[in-house]
Design an enzyme around this catalytic site. Structure first.
Site, mmCIF file in Angstrom:
data_model
loop_
_atom_site.group_PDB
_atom_site.id
_atom_site.type_symbol
_atom_site.label_atom_id
_atom_site.label_comp_id
_atom_site.label_asym_id
_atom_site.label_seq_id
_atom_site.Cartn_x
_atom_site.Cartn_y
_atom_site.Cartn_z
ATOM 1 N N TYR A 48 -0.484 -8.873 -8.551
ATOM 2 C CA TYR A 48 -1.032 -7.542 -8.346
ATOM 3 C C TYR A 48 0.004 -6.663 -7.659
ATOM 4 C CZ TYR A 48 -4.170 -3.807 -6.819
ATOM 5 O OH TYR A 48 -4.772 -2.591 -6.613
ATOM 6 N N ASP A 62 -0.905 5.433 2.731
ATOM 7 C CA ASP A 62 -1.541 5.365 1.409
ATOM 8 C C ASP A 62 -2.518 6.524 1.238
ATOM 9 O OD1 ASP A 62 -2.422 4.483 -1.074
ATOM 10 O OD2 ASP A 62 -3.837 3.038 -0.221
ATOM 11 N N ASP A 89 -1.957 -0.866 -9.518
ATOM 12 C CA ASP A 89 -2.807 0.201 -8.989
ATOM 13 C C ASP A 89 -2.215 1.548 -9.410
ATOM 14 O OD1 ASP A 89 -4.174 2.036 -7.431
ATOM 15 O OD2 ASP A 89 -3.701 1.087 -5.516
ATOM 16 N N ASP A 91 -3.784 4.429 -8.918
ATOM 17 C CA ASP A 91 -4.463 5.456 -8.132
ATOM 18 C C ASP A 91 -5.440 6.261 -9.002
ATOM 19 O OD1 ASP A 91 -3.303 4.630 -5.783
ATOM 20 O OD2 ASP A 91 -1.747 6.145 -5.775
ATOM 21 N N HIS A 116 -5.384 -0.025 -13.122
ATOM 22 C CA HIS A 116 -6.706 0.537 -12.829
ATOM 23 C C HIS A 116 -6.588 1.975 -12.356
ATOM 24 C CE1 HIS A 116 -6.387 -0.074 -8.416
ATOM 25 N NE2 HIS A 116 -5.996 -1.304 -8.650
ATOM 26 N N GLU A 118 -8.914 5.052 -10.585
ATOM 27 C CA GLU A 118 -10.082 5.161 -9.715
ATOM 28 C C GLU A 118 -10.739 6.534 -9.797
ATOM 29 O OE1 GLU A 118 -8.163 5.915 -5.366
ATOM 30 O OE2 GLU A 118 -7.429 4.195 -6.492
ATOM 31 N N CYS A 126 -6.941 5.326 1.160
ATOM 32 C CA CYS A 126 -7.244 3.898 1.116
ATOM 33 C C CYS A 126 -8.738 3.680 0.902
ATOM 34 C CB CYS A 126 -6.797 3.231 2.413
ATOM 35 S SG CYS A 126 -7.310 1.493 2.544
ATOM 36 N N ARG A 161 -11.725 1.595 -11.530
ATOM 37 C CA ARG A 161 -12.129 1.323 -10.144
ATOM 38 C C ARG A 161 -13.081 2.427 -9.697
ATOM 39 N NH1 ARG A 161 -8.158 1.298 -4.787
ATOM 40 N NH2 ARG A 161 -9.520 2.654 -3.558
ATOM 41 N N GLU A 191 -14.885 -1.126 -5.524
ATOM 42 C CA GLU A 191 -14.201 -1.177 -4.240
ATOM 43 C C GLU A 191 -15.185 -1.227 -3.079
ATOM 44 O OE1 GLU A 191 -11.945 -2.195 -2.548
ATOM 45 O OE2 GLU A 191 -10.288 -0.749 -2.510
ATOM 46 N N ASN A 213 -11.720 -7.298 -4.444
ATOM 47 C CA ASN A 213 -10.592 -6.989 -3.559
ATOM 48 C C ASN A 213 -10.826 -7.635 -2.199
ATOM 49 O OD1 ASN A 213 -8.495 -5.893 -2.094
ATOM 50 N ND2 ASN A 213 -9.248 -3.789 -2.162
#
Length: 300
Positions: A48, A62, A89, A91, A116, A118, A126, A161, A191, A213
């Site tokens: 990952y 982040d 990721d 975002d 992914h 989101e 985050c 996500r 998440e 996660n």
């Protein structure tokens, strides 16, 4: 030697096949290409690449400060170093639906097996912090549709996500997940789920692979692989764990160096040179040039 012996297309096909099998894939987070190779050497099923790790690697929080160019470049370096599938990721897709489409193709070219997108408001934060905001459903679905339309390799896994669990509760998360699957998402990443029962409810709500996660210091309890497998989870990530462990070791080493003037007391905690050379496959390079590997490393 050098890079992965498997093509990106072959890795994507293998990733799809393993997800279809229903087994649980363990995907620790790599913080650089060498750690990705170590994850493979230690027998895990995938790698990952966390947005939080990439931003931390640049010395940034982040909060959506990294760019697509930075993420794609670092991901390419990691993905080409392992035969394992790499999930990255992406975002919020770095912008509007057209930006999402470009993100998919850039990361596809970087050699990933999945990514992914989101449903947070852009710029994101985050997923385990309070105060998150999510976009409306139409915007979330537009991102996923754009991602699905943009991919050229049908085996590239487009994962959705959703962060809505931490904003308005589990019921809304289940509804959002169903809508994301209807929009074309190949897998769901819910998440900040709080309990195993919530993962079980999500499993019942959608018929695509499900990711958990297991980040430390977050909203979710650190469930075991076995417990997550029992409720139907298909992928588990530990996104920042190796970075946290490495930085913790570095902090202790610097404290020792400062207080004692030597790292002698810490040598036993270090990766031995022989282990590093084995991970780097020094011997493999001798097939091309015997002058490169013409020595032996002795372990006491």
């Amino acid at each position: 030697m050098l890079y992965s012996t498997a093509t990106p297309a072959a890795k994507r096909a293998a990733f799809r096949e393993r997800l279809a099998s229903g087994e649980l894939l363990r995907m620790p987070g790599a913080f650089n290409p060498l750690s990705a190779r170590l994850i493979e050497q230690r027998g895990f099923e995938g790698v990952y690449v966390s947005g939080a790790v990439l931003s931390a690697d640049l010395g940034l929080p982040d909060i959506g400060l990294t760019t697509l160019t930075e993420v794609a470049a670092r991901t390419r370096q990691i993905a080409r170093m392992t035969d394992l599938p790499v999930l990255v990721d992406a975002d919020t897709g770095f912008g509007e639906p057209m930006n999402v489409a470009r993100t998919v193709q850039e990361l596809e070219d970087a050699g990933v097996s999945g990514l992914h997108i989101e449903d947070q408001v852009n710029p994101k934060r985050c997923g385990h912090l309070d105060g998150k905001e999510v976009v409306d459903e139409a915007t979330a679905l537009a991102r996923i549709r754009a991602a699905v339309d943009a991919r050229r390799d049908p085996n590239l896994v487009i994962m959705a996500r959703t962060d809505i669990r931490g904003v308005s509760g589990l019921a809304d998360a289940l509804d959002r997940a169903r809508a994301l699957v209807d929009a074309g998402a190949d897998a769901i990443f819910p998440e900040a789920m709080a309990t195993l029962a919530e993962f079980e409810a999500m499993r019942a709500a959608v018929d695509v692979p499900l990711l958990a996660n297991m980040t430390e210091f977050g909203k979710s309890e650190l469930f075991t692989v076995e417990a997550l497998r029992d409720v139907g989870v298909n992928m588990v990530i530990w996104p920042v764990s190796l970075l946290r462990l490495a930085m913790g070791a570095a902090m202790r080493a610097l404290d020792t160096l400062d207080s004692e003037g030597t790292l002698g007391p810490r040598v036993g905690e270090m990766q031995h040179r022989a282990e590093l050379y084995d991970l780097l496959d020094y011997q493999g390079y001798s097939r091309f040039d015997s002058d490169i590997f013409n020595f032996s490393v002795v372990r006491d």
